[in-house]
Design an enzyme around this catalytic site. Structure first.
Site: not given
Ligand SMILES: NC(=O)c1ccc[n+]([C@@H]2O[C@H](COP(=O)([O-])OP(=O)(O)OC[C@H]3O[C@@H](n4cnc5c(N)ncnc54)[C@H](O)[C@@H]3O)[C@@H](O)[C@H]2O)c1
Length: 197
Positions: A54, A76, A119, A143, A147, A171
């Site tokens: 909110d 995020a 993703s 999920y 995306k 990926f």
């Molecule tokens: N790790 C992978 O292999 C991968 C692959 C493709 C896409 N992604 C995407 O990349 C992004 C980052 O992934 P990651 O592996 O670094 O994940 P992660 O969980 O390490 O990082 C996500 C970050 O976002 C913050 N966060 C989550 N929800 C939030 C909210 N509502 N408000 C504020 N902050 C919030 C978390 O605290 C964290 O710091 C994500 O969107 C994920 O879907 C990741």
């Protein structure tokens, strides 16, 4: 002039924050620290905020104005496929609600460039071994759906008011550019590898 990194305290986001800092770009991080750690952002200003909560849009607008943000890199999100099947509305609320607030705040504050961490989950189970960008996107879990909808939101804002938008569909990410920025979660790759030995 600065870059706002949402989720900048997370695994991938912290790498981008560090690279931006190394090239001398001003960075501000917005993160609720649900999976991220404040120690990973190297002294960048941190606005602790649930971007889907909110009043988040107003805080985002103010942050963008305060830091003269021109570009946003949006990481995020919630990212656990299995959890997204069990709690789909939580994923829609967080990932889509959060992105709507980010894009609306950009429109109101005048920030024009958005890179979205999408993703490869948008593709689902593509019928080809090598997935090219124009393969049909048919996600098979909430999920991936969040995306894909995020990409539509960026596309639609681009048409409506000139957002400059790019979505990156990667990926599973592995490894770390720096020892202190390793992935603290073992959600994806390690269980997959262990299943096979
Ligand atoms: N790790 C992978 O292999 C991968 C692959 C493709 C896409 N992604 C995407 O990349 C992004 C980052 O992934 P990651 O592996 O670094 O994940 P992660 O969980 O390490 O990082 C996500 C970050 O976002 C913050 N966060 C989550 N929800 C939030 C909210 N509502 N408000 C504020 N902050 C919030 C978390 O605290 C964290 O710091 C994500 O969107 C994920 O879907 C990741």
């Amino acid at each position: 002039m600065s870059v706002l990194v949402t989720g900048g305290a997370g695994y991938i986001g912290a790498h981008v924050v560090r690279l931006l800092q190394q090239q001398g770009t001003e960075v501000v991080v917005v993160d609720n620290l649900s999976t991220g750690q404040a120690s990973r952002i190297g002294g960048a200003p941190l606005v602790e905020l649930d971007i889907a909560g909110d009043g988040a849009e107003d805080v985002l607008v103010q942050t963008m104005k305060d830091y003269k943000v021109t570009s946003v890199i949006h990481f995020a999100a919630q990212k656990q496929v299995g959890e997204s099947v069990a709690r789909p509305m939580f994923y829609y609320q967080q990932n889509i609600g959060g992105m709507a607030n980010v894009i609306s705040a950009m429109e109101k504050s005048g920030a024009r460039d958005l890179v979205f961490s999408s993703s490869a989950a948008t593709y689902g189970m593509p019928p080809v071994a090598v997935v090219e960008e124009d393969v049909d996107m048919k996600p098979i879990n909430p999920y991936g759906e969040t995306k894909l909808i995020g990409e539509w939101m960026g596309r639609d804002a681009a048409k409506a008011w000139g957002l400059r938008f790019a979505g990156l569909r990667y990926f599973n990410v592995a490894g770390a550019g720096w020892d202190d920025l390793g992935d603290p979660a073992i959600l994806n790759l390690i269980p997959m590898v262990l299943d096979r030995v």
